[in-house]
Design a protein around this motif. Structure first.
Motif, PDB file in Angstrom:
ATOM      1  N   ILE A 121      27.305  45.759  30.282  1.00  0.00           N
ATOM      2  CA  ILE A 121      27.232  45.560  31.724  1.00  0.00           C
ATOM      3  C   ILE A 121      28.425  44.716  32.176  1.00  0.00           C
ATOM      4  O   ILE A 121      28.604  43.587  31.735  1.00  0.00           O
ATOM      5  N   LEU A 122      29.231  45.304  33.056  1.00  0.00           N
ATOM      6  CA  LEU A 122      30.307  44.587  33.736  1.00  0.00           C
ATOM      7  C   LEU A 122      30.054  44.696  35.236  1.00  0.00           C
ATOM      8  O   LEU A 122      29.219  45.490  35.675  1.00  0.00           O
ATOM      9  N   SER A 123      30.767  43.934  36.025  1.00  0.00           N
ATOM     10  CA  SER A 123      30.587  44.018  37.471  1.00  0.00           C
ATOM     11  C   SER A 123      31.081  45.373  37.975  1.00  0.00           C
ATOM     12  O   SER A 123      31.848  46.067  37.304  1.00  0.00           O
ATOM     13  N   ASP A 128      35.027  49.691  38.313  1.00  0.00           N
ATOM     14  CA  ASP A 128      35.916  50.473  39.180  1.00  0.00           C
ATOM     15  C   ASP A 128      37.367  50.338  38.730  1.00  0.00           C
ATOM     16  O   ASP A 128      38.127  51.320  38.722  1.00  0.00           O
ATOM     17  N   THR A 129      37.749  49.124  38.353  1.00  0.00           N
ATOM     18  CA  THR A 129      39.115  48.873  37.879  1.00  0.00           C
ATOM     19  C   THR A 129      39.398  49.645  36.598  1.00  0.00           C
ATOM     20  O   THR A 129      40.464  50.268  36.455  1.00  0.00           O
ATOM     21  N   LEU A 130      38.450  49.610  35.667  1.00  0.00           N
ATOM     22  CA  LEU A 130      38.623  50.334  34.404  1.00  0.00           C
ATOM     23  C   LEU A 130      38.742  51.835  34.634  1.00  0.00           C
ATOM     24  O   LEU A 130      39.614  52.500  34.065  1.00  0.00           O
ATOM     25  N   ARG A 131      37.867  52.393  35.464  1.00  0.00           N
ATOM     26  CA  ARG A 131      37.908  53.840  35.704  1.00  0.00           C
ATOM     27  C   ARG A 131      39.200  54.238  36.409  1.00  0.00           C
ATOM     28  O   ARG A 131      39.794  55.271  36.093  1.00  0.00           O
ATOM     29  N   ALA A 132      39.639  53.437  37.366  1.00  0.00           N
ATOM     30  CA  ALA A 132      40.900  53.737  38.059  1.00  0.00           C
ATOM     31  C   ALA A 132      42.055  53.732  37.063  1.00  0.00           C
ATOM     32  O   ALA A 132      42.938  54.604  37.112  1.00  0.00           O
ATOM     33  N   HIS A 133      42.040  52.789  36.150  1.00  0.00           N
ATOM     34  CA  HIS A 133      43.094  52.704  35.135  1.00  0.00           C
ATOM     35  C   HIS A 133      43.087  53.945  34.253  1.00  0.00           C
ATOM     36  O   HIS A 133      44.152  54.483  33.903  1.00  0.00           O
ATOM     37  N   MET A 134      41.889  54.429  33.892  1.00  0.00           N
ATOM     38  CA  MET A 134      41.800  55.611  33.037  1.00  0.00           C
ATOM     39  C   MET A 134      42.246  56.873  33.755  1.00  0.00           C
ATOM     40  O   MET A 134      42.787  57.787  33.130  1.00  0.00           O
ATOM     41  N   HIS A 135      42.016  56.935  35.066  1.00  0.00           N
ATOM     42  CA  HIS A 135      42.511  58.084  35.833  1.00  0.00           C
ATOM     43  C   HIS A 135      44.032  58.042  35.954  1.00  0.00           C
ATOM     44  O   HIS A 135      44.697  59.078  35.901  1.00  0.00           O
ATOM     45  N   GLU A 136      44.563  56.846  36.114  1.00  0.00           N
ATOM     46  CA  GLU A 136      46.006  56.694  36.270  1.00  0.00           C
ATOM     47  C   GLU A 136      46.755  56.889  34.959  1.00  0.00           C
ATOM     48  O   GLU A 136      47.910  57.333  34.953  1.00  0.00           O
ATOM     49  N   THR A 148      33.001  39.092  19.968  1.00  0.00           N
ATOM     50  CA  THR A 148      33.539  38.197  20.996  1.00  0.00           C
ATOM     51  C   THR A 148      32.993  38.512  22.383  1.00  0.00           C
ATOM     52  O   THR A 148      33.284  37.803  23.345  1.00  0.00           O
ATOM     53  N   GLN A 149      32.216  39.613  22.488  1.00  0.00           N
ATOM     54  CA  GLN A 149      31.627  40.072  23.752  1.00  0.00           C
ATOM     55  C   GLN A 149      32.696  40.286  24.819  1.00  0.00           C
ATOM     56  O   GLN A 149      32.615  39.784  25.932  1.00  0.00           O
ATOM     57  N   THR A 150      33.713  41.077  24.430  1.00  0.00           N
ATOM     58  CA  THR A 150      34.816  41.361  25.341  1.00  0.00           C
ATOM     59  C   THR A 150      35.118  42.853  25.392  1.00  0.00           C
ATOM     60  O   THR A 150      34.902  43.580  24.416  1.00  0.00           O
ATOM     61  N   VAL A 151      35.606  43.269  26.547  1.00  0.00           N
ATOM     62  CA  VAL A 151      36.146  44.616  26.738  1.00  0.00           C
ATOM     63  C   VAL A 151      37.597  44.442  27.150  1.00  0.00           C
ATOM     64  O   VAL A 151      37.893  43.749  28.126  1.00  0.00           O
ATOM     65  N   THR A 152      38.505  45.078  26.409  1.00  0.00           N
ATOM     66  CA  THR A 152      39.931  44.938  26.689  1.00  0.00           C
ATOM     67  C   THR A 152      40.534  46.291  27.000  1.00  0.00           C
ATOM     68  O   THR A 152      40.405  47.238  26.217  1.00  0.00           O
ATOM     69  N   ALA A 153      41.184  46.385  28.147  1.00  0.00           N
ATOM     70  CA  ALA A 153      41.851  47.614  28.552  1.00  0.00           C
ATOM     71  C   ALA A 153      43.224  47.702  27.897  1.00  0.00           C
ATOM     72  O   ALA A 153      43.738  46.719  27.338  1.00  0.00           O
ATOM     73  N   THR A 157      44.123  43.603  30.029  1.00  0.00           N
ATOM     74  CA  THR A 157      43.096  42.943  30.838  1.00  0.00           C
ATOM     75  C   THR A 157      41.791  42.875  30.045  1.00  0.00           C
ATOM     76  O   THR A 157      41.340  43.867  29.485  1.00  0.00           O
ATOM     77  N   THR A 158      41.201  41.680  30.002  1.00  0.00           N
ATOM     78  CA  THR A 158      39.985  41.469  29.220  1.00  0.00           C
ATOM     79  C   THR A 158      38.834  41.032  30.113  1.00  0.00           C
ATOM     80  O   THR A 158      39.002  40.193  30.999  1.00  0.00           O
ATOM     81  N   PHE A 159      37.665  41.631  29.864  1.00  0.00           N
ATOM     82  CA  PHE A 159      36.459  41.299  30.603  1.00  0.00           C
ATOM     83  C   PHE A 159      35.406  40.810  29.614  1.00  0.00           C
ATOM     84  O   PHE A 159      35.258  41.358  28.518  1.00  0.00           O
ATOM     85  N   LYS A 160      34.655  39.798  30.003  1.00  0.00           N
ATOM     86  CA  LYS A 160      33.566  39.276  29.184  1.00  0.00           C
ATOM     87  C   LYS A 160      32.240  39.927  29.600  1.00  0.00           C
ATOM     88  O   LYS A 160      32.031  40.210  30.775  1.00  0.00           O
ATOM     89  N   PHE A 161      31.364  40.150  28.631  1.00  0.00           N
ATOM     90  CA  PHE A 161      30.035  40.656  28.960  1.00  0.00           C
ATOM     91  C   PHE A 161      28.985  39.842  28.218  1.00  0.00           C
ATOM     92  O   PHE A 161      29.250  39.213  27.195  1.00  0.00           O
TER      93      PHE A 161
END
Length: 201
Positions: A121-123, A128-136, A148-153, A157-161
């Motif tokens: 679960i992310l905000s 939205d930021t992740l999906r936009a990046h994947m489309h681009e 580490t409970q992280t998602v890194t693009a 860019t790293t997000f904590k969950f």
């Protein structure tokens, strides 16, 4: 169940709010055994295929390079609808190891945990930021690290969950419901050996 520590793969952006379990796998396929060798084709079936079986070229999972994506990044209320475990079975059949969304239906989330798919679960803004990046940047990879409970693009860019300690334990160790019970086998045996015998009553 295969343990989940860290996993890196191309991301699949699913820009569908309230993507329910019937969209993930239509109800008419629920009688087919989960170990059917062709089970992978039932994932997003009606979104992917026309009635004659031909692919719908506009659906993201039918496009290169997204066909090989193993991490889904979804919109709000992913997996709502019925409690069918087959929806997770279809994800597993395609090698998908994680679903990232702003919200995930409770029963679907539980089914993911029981079958080795990590629900993250992310905000909504982060998703939205992740999906936009994947489309681009088609083919962009995402690194999900449970320890580490992280998602890194791909751009760094790293997000904590957050995740409950119990859920983190079972995913890190690849332990399903039966496995969790077996972890207490010594305590169960000790209890059975020590309890009074009431067979004479």
């Amino acid at each position: 169940m295969e343990p989940f520590k860290s996993f890196k793969s191309m991301g699949l952006p699913i820009d569908i709010a309230n993507c329910d379990t019937d969209a993930i796998i239509p109800a008419r396929f629920l009688r087919i055994p989960l170990d059917d060798p062709g089970y992978d084709k039932y994932l997003f079936h009606d979104l992917r295929f026309n009635e004659d079986g031909s692919e719908k070229p506009d659906f993201i999972f039918n496009k290169e390079p997204y066909r090989d994506a193993k991490i889904v990044v979804a919109d709000v209320n992913w997996g709502c609808g019925s409690s069918r475990e087959h929806a997770v079975g279809a994800l597993v059949a395609n090698g998908i190891r994680a679903v990232i969304a702003p919200s995930i239906a409770d029963i679907h989330r539980s089914n993911c945990m029981k079958n080795g798919v990590l629900p993250v679960i992310l905000s909504r803004e982060e998703c939205d930021t992740l999906r936009a990046h994947m489309h681009e940047a088609p083919g962009a990879e995402i690194d999900v690290d449970l320890e580490t409970q992280t998602v890194t693009a791909l751009n760094g860019t790293t997000f904590k969950f957050e995740i409950a300690p119990f859920d983190k334990h079972r995913m890190l160790n690849g332990v399903d419901d039966i496995g969790m019970t077996m972890e207490c086998d010594d305590d169960i045996t000790a209890f059975e050996n020590d309890r009074p015998d009431y067979a004479w009553l």
